[in-house]
Design a protein around this motif. Sequence first.
Motif, PDB file in Angstrom:
ATOM      1  N   PRO A 130      -5.195  -8.915  11.627  1.00 22.83           N
ATOM      2  CA  PRO A 130      -5.328 -10.161  12.394  1.00 22.83           C
ATOM      3  C   PRO A 130      -3.965 -10.739  12.751  1.00 22.83           C
ATOM      4  CG  PRO A 130      -6.771 -10.188  10.473  1.00 22.83           C
ATOM      5  CD  PRO A 130      -5.863  -9.003  10.320  1.00 22.83           C
ATOM      6  N   GLY A 131      -3.941 -11.548  13.805  1.00 21.82           N
ATOM      7  CA  GLY A 131      -2.692 -12.151  14.253  1.00 21.82           C
ATOM      8  C   GLY A 131      -1.958 -12.911  13.179  1.00 21.82           C
ATOM      9  N   PRO A 132      -2.628 -13.774  12.400  1.00 19.01           N
ATOM     10  CA  PRO A 132      -1.902 -14.515  11.353  1.00 19.01           C
ATOM     11  C   PRO A 132      -1.240 -13.611  10.318  1.00 19.01           C
ATOM     12  CG  PRO A 132      -4.012 -15.562  11.796  1.00 19.01           C
ATOM     13  CD  PRO A 132      -4.016 -14.269  12.554  1.00 19.01           C
ATOM     14  N   VAL A 133      -1.884 -12.477   9.991  1.00 19.82           N
ATOM     15  CA  VAL A 133      -1.301 -11.557   9.017  1.00 19.82           C
ATOM     16  C   VAL A 133      -0.046 -10.913   9.588  1.00 19.82           C
ATOM     17  CG1 VAL A 133      -1.668  -9.413   7.738  1.00 19.82           C
ATOM     18  CG2 VAL A 133      -3.489 -11.133   7.853  1.00 19.82           C
ATOM     19  N   GLY A 134      -0.125 -10.462  10.857  1.00 19.62           N
ATOM     20  CA  GLY A 134       1.049  -9.848  11.483  1.00 19.62           C
ATOM     21  C   GLY A 134       2.220 -10.808  11.576  1.00 19.62           C
ATOM     22  N   ARG A 135       1.944 -12.046  11.971  1.00 19.47           N
ATOM     23  CA  ARG A 135       3.028 -13.029  12.079  1.00 19.47           C
ATOM     24  C   ARG A 135       3.613 -13.363  10.713  1.00 19.47           C
ATOM     25  NH1 ARG A 135      -0.664 -15.002  15.888  1.00 19.47           N
ATOM     26  NH2 ARG A 135      -1.547 -16.508  14.419  1.00 19.47           N
ATOM     27  N   ALA A 136       2.735 -13.501   9.714  1.00 19.00           N
ATOM     28  CA  ALA A 136       3.219 -13.840   8.377  1.00 19.00           C
ATOM     29  C   ALA A 136       4.086 -12.715   7.814  1.00 19.00           C
ATOM     30  CB  ALA A 136       2.039 -14.123   7.453  1.00 19.00           C
ATOM     31  N   ALA A 137       3.654 -11.465   7.999  1.00 21.17           N
ATOM     32  CA  ALA A 137       4.443 -10.332   7.495  1.00 21.17           C
ATOM     33  C   ALA A 137       5.800 -10.258   8.188  1.00 21.17           C
ATOM     34  CB  ALA A 137       3.660  -9.029   7.700  1.00 21.17           C
ATOM     35  N   HIS A 138       5.799 -10.446   9.511  1.00 18.25           N
ATOM     36  CA  HIS A 138       7.053 -10.413  10.265  1.00 18.25           C
ATOM     37  C   HIS A 138       8.014 -11.499   9.783  1.00 18.25           C
ATOM     38  CE1 HIS A 138       9.760 -11.299  13.657  1.00 18.25           C
ATOM     39  NE2 HIS A 138       9.643 -10.010  13.963  1.00 18.25           N
ATOM     40  N   ARG A 139       7.507 -12.698   9.604  1.00 19.26           N
ATOM     41  CA  ARG A 139       8.371 -13.802   9.210  1.00 19.26           C
ATOM     42  C   ARG A 139       8.811 -13.668   7.754  1.00 19.26           C
ATOM     43  NH1 ARG A 139       4.982 -18.279  12.697  1.00 19.26           N
ATOM     44  NH2 ARG A 139       6.175 -18.011  14.625  1.00 19.26           N
ATOM     45  N   LEU A 140       7.966 -13.073   6.927  1.00 18.82           N
ATOM     46  CA  LEU A 140       8.393 -12.814   5.545  1.00 18.82           C
ATOM     47  C   LEU A 140       9.590 -11.864   5.524  1.00 18.82           C
ATOM     48  CD1 LEU A 140       6.283 -12.277   2.428  1.00 18.82           C
ATOM     49  CD2 LEU A 140       7.845 -10.457   3.067  1.00 18.82           C
ATOM     50  N   VAL A 141       9.516 -10.790   6.296  1.00 19.70           N
ATOM     51  CA  VAL A 141      10.635  -9.841   6.342  1.00 19.70           C
ATOM     52  C   VAL A 141      11.877 -10.520   6.905  1.00 19.70           C
ATOM     53  CG1 VAL A 141      11.455  -7.705   7.395  1.00 19.70           C
ATOM     54  CG2 VAL A 141       9.122  -7.839   6.528  1.00 19.70           C
ATOM     55  N   ARG A 142      11.690 -11.323   7.956  1.00 23.97           N
ATOM     56  CA  ARG A 142      12.850 -11.999   8.550  1.00 23.97           C
ATOM     57  C   ARG A 142      13.500 -12.959   7.561  1.00 23.97           C
ATOM     58  NH1 ARG A 142      12.173 -14.982  14.234  1.00 23.97           N
ATOM     59  NH2 ARG A 142      10.733 -16.285  13.026  1.00 23.97           N
ATOM     60  N   GLU A 143      12.686 -13.722   6.837  1.00 24.96           N
ATOM     61  CA  GLU A 143      13.234 -14.664   5.869  1.00 24.96           C
ATOM     62  C   GLU A 143      13.931 -13.923   4.726  1.00 24.96           C
ATOM     63  OE1 GLU A 143      14.385 -18.057   4.039  1.00 24.96           O
ATOM     64  OE2 GLU A 143      13.554 -17.829   6.054  1.00 24.96           O
ATOM     65  N   ALA A 144      13.326 -12.817   4.275  1.00 26.22           N
ATOM     66  CA  ALA A 144      13.944 -12.049   3.190  1.00 26.22           C
ATOM     67  C   ALA A 144      15.280 -11.457   3.637  1.00 26.22           C
ATOM     68  CB  ALA A 144      12.991 -10.944   2.732  1.00 26.22           C
ATOM     69  N   LEU A 145      15.370 -10.955   4.862  1.00 23.87           N
ATOM     70  CA  LEU A 145      16.644 -10.428   5.369  1.00 23.87           C
ATOM     71  C   LEU A 145      17.680 -11.536   5.496  1.00 23.87           C
ATOM     72  CD1 LEU A 145      15.368  -7.951   8.121  1.00 23.87           C
ATOM     73  CD2 LEU A 145      16.345  -7.376   5.892  1.00 23.87           C
ATOM     74  N   THR A 146      17.232 -12.721   5.942  1.00 30.33           N
ATOM     75  CA  THR A 146      18.158 -13.855   6.072  1.00 30.33           C
ATOM     76  C   THR A 146      18.713 -14.242   4.708  1.00 30.33           C
ATOM     77  OG1 THR A 146      16.979 -14.690   8.014  1.00 30.33           O
ATOM     78  CG2 THR A 146      18.351 -16.254   6.801  1.00 30.33           C
ATOM     79  N   ASN A 147      17.836 -14.317   3.712  1.00 27.86           N
ATOM     80  CA  ASN A 147      18.291 -14.684   2.375  1.00 27.86           C
ATOM     81  C   ASN A 147      19.230 -13.638   1.795  1.00 27.86           C
ATOM     82  OD1 ASN A 147      16.890 -17.079   2.366  1.00 27.86           O
ATOM     83  ND2 ASN A 147      15.089 -16.249   1.328  1.00 27.86           N
ATOM     84  N   ALA A 148      18.932 -12.367   2.067  1.00 26.95           N
ATOM     85  CA  ALA A 148      19.816 -11.303   1.571  1.00 26.95           C
ATOM     86  C   ALA A 148      21.195 -11.410   2.212  1.00 26.95           C
ATOM     87  CB  ALA A 148      19.191  -9.938   1.862  1.00 26.95           C
ATOM     88  N   ALA A 149      21.242 -11.728   3.506  1.00 28.90           N
ATOM     89  CA  ALA A 149      22.536 -11.870   4.177  1.00 28.90           C
ATOM     90  C   ALA A 149      23.325 -13.052   3.628  1.00 28.90           C
ATOM     91  CB  ALA A 149      22.319 -12.029   5.680  1.00 28.90           C
ATOM     92  N   LYS A 150      22.617 -14.103   3.219  1.00 30.95           N
ATOM     93  CA  LYS A 150      23.300 -15.295   2.729  1.00 30.95           C
ATOM     94  C   LYS A 150      23.698 -15.182   1.258  1.00 30.95           C
ATOM     95  CE  LYS A 150      20.911 -18.957   3.567  1.00 30.95           C
ATOM     96  NZ  LYS A 150      19.829 -19.920   3.926  1.00 30.95           N
ATOM     97  N   HIS A 151      22.807 -14.637   0.444  1.00 30.55           N
ATOM     98  CA  HIS A 151      23.014 -14.650  -0.998  1.00 30.55           C
ATOM     99  C   HIS A 151      23.534 -13.318  -1.546  1.00 30.55           C
ATOM    100  CE1 HIS A 151      20.969 -18.540  -1.554  1.00 30.55           C
ATOM    101  NE2 HIS A 151      20.198 -18.143  -0.559  1.00 30.55           N
ATOM    102  N   ALA A 152      23.422 -12.254  -0.776  1.00 30.42           N
ATOM    103  CA  ALA A 152      23.857 -10.936  -1.277  1.00 30.42           C
ATOM    104  C   ALA A 152      24.452 -10.132  -0.135  1.00 30.42           C
ATOM    105  CB  ALA A 152      22.681 -10.198  -1.919  1.00 30.42           C
ATOM    106  N   ALA A 153      25.500 -10.677   0.457  1.00 34.62           N
ATOM    107  CA  ALA A 153      26.149  -9.992   1.576  1.00 34.62           C
ATOM    108  C   ALA A 153      26.691  -8.644   1.123  1.00 34.62           C
ATOM    109  CB  ALA A 153      27.276 -10.865   2.118  1.00 34.62           C
ATOM    110  N   GLY A 154      26.448  -7.621   1.936  1.00 32.55           N
ATOM    111  CA  GLY A 154      26.901  -6.272   1.615  1.00 32.55           C
ATOM    112  C   GLY A 154      25.941  -5.484   0.767  1.00 32.55           C
ATOM    113  N   ALA A 155      24.886  -6.117   0.269  1.00 37.50           N
ATOM    114  CA  ALA A 155      23.922  -5.404  -0.573  1.00 37.50           C
ATOM    115  C   ALA A 155      22.989  -4.560   0.283  1.00 37.50           C
ATOM    116  CB  ALA A 155      23.121  -6.395  -1.402  1.00 37.50           C
ATOM    117  N   GLU A 156      22.507  -3.493  -0.303  1.00 37.50           N
ATOM    118  CA  GLU A 156      21.520  -2.663   0.385  1.00 37.50           C
ATOM    119  C   GLU A 156      20.145  -3.322   0.261  1.00 37.50           C
ATOM    120  OE1 GLU A 156      19.707   1.898   0.376  1.00 37.50           O
ATOM    121  OE2 GLU A 156      21.371   1.344  -0.967  1.00 37.50           O
TER     122      GLU A 156
END
Length: 374
Positions: free
Chosen positions: A278-304
């Motif tokens: 469903p649309g809400p699931v796809g949007r939620a999954a996409h935004r979860l990945v985006r938020e997790a990548l953003t946090n990784a860039a901010k809190h763990a720069a250079g980490a895999e």
Amino acid sequence: MSTTRRIGTVILDVVLAALFGAAGFEEVHTSAIGLLPAAAGPTVAVVAGIALLARRFRPLPVLGVALLGQLLVGAFAPMLLAIYTVARHYGNRRPTWLAALASVIVAVVPWGAGSWWELFVHRGVIVTVGLALPLLLGLWTNQRAETLAALRERAEQAERERDLRAAAAVEAERLRIAGELHDIVAHRISQITVLAGALEVSADGKPAEIAGTIRATGSRALTEMRELLGVLRARDGGEAAPLRPVPDLGAIAELVAEAVAAGQQVDLSLPPDLPRVPGPVGRAAHRLVREALTNAAKHAAGAEVRVALTVADDRLDVDVRNGPGERTALAAQGSGFGLLGMRERVELAGGTVHSGPLAGGYRVHATFPLTADE
């Protein structure tokens, strides 16, 4: 009550008191009823008429004066206005019916008359009907006033509820916009920060390439901001800006590619065939990945960073984890919207999310039930 209405009420009370008092004054000249001599009749009638001026404030005492006027000198007219006022004030309650009973007894019995029984028979029905008419009119007026008051209160309550719903909708929209702005700005600026850090330490001839990526990322951030502002202007009656497709599972690969282009080390694992969700699931999954990548860039720069989508047992698992890295300056300036907004989106889509430290890094894991679109 307005001043004009108050003046009108006073004038009405004076006129009615004068009319019913004058009627009582005329009655006592020909009435054979009364415990006092005929000479006292005009005085008592005048007193009963004057008492009617206070009927709105003291309905029962005024009725008592009117009953004395009937009992002592046979002044019946003031009783009519007095019993109406009692019924109008108290409605269908005990004081009204006790007052009505007392009025019937006082009015029907020919107090002080010589031919007592003859007058009692002749007066009984007429007096009872005469008292019943103002009594019923007062009850109807009271019921009508209470009904109008209830309707007014209901309308005011509905208006208050409407205002509360509107305020709640505005607050929800503010939070939604705040979440959207956070997702757009935080993600892009985090990428720019990572690229700027790479530019500072670059010594192998790549500054121009990194600067170009910074420019492209900034341009995308501005475009996305304009799109969101275009939606807001459209809701105010303006022309909507063209929007890109709503993000879903298929856009996660593009999201990871942008992160890699911005300098993050991201490994993406997808199932051979992306499930239909469903649309809400796809949007939620996409935004979860985006938020997790953003946090990784901010809190763990250079980490895999490892992003994995798996399908098993009629559920979709989205797992994003990163190893240890360096905290950037943006890490201390978090707004708190990220994880909160991510959790709300996942729960609204029917999923569950867990996040926390993992082996020196951080992990975000969400599970969604797989249900096909209707």
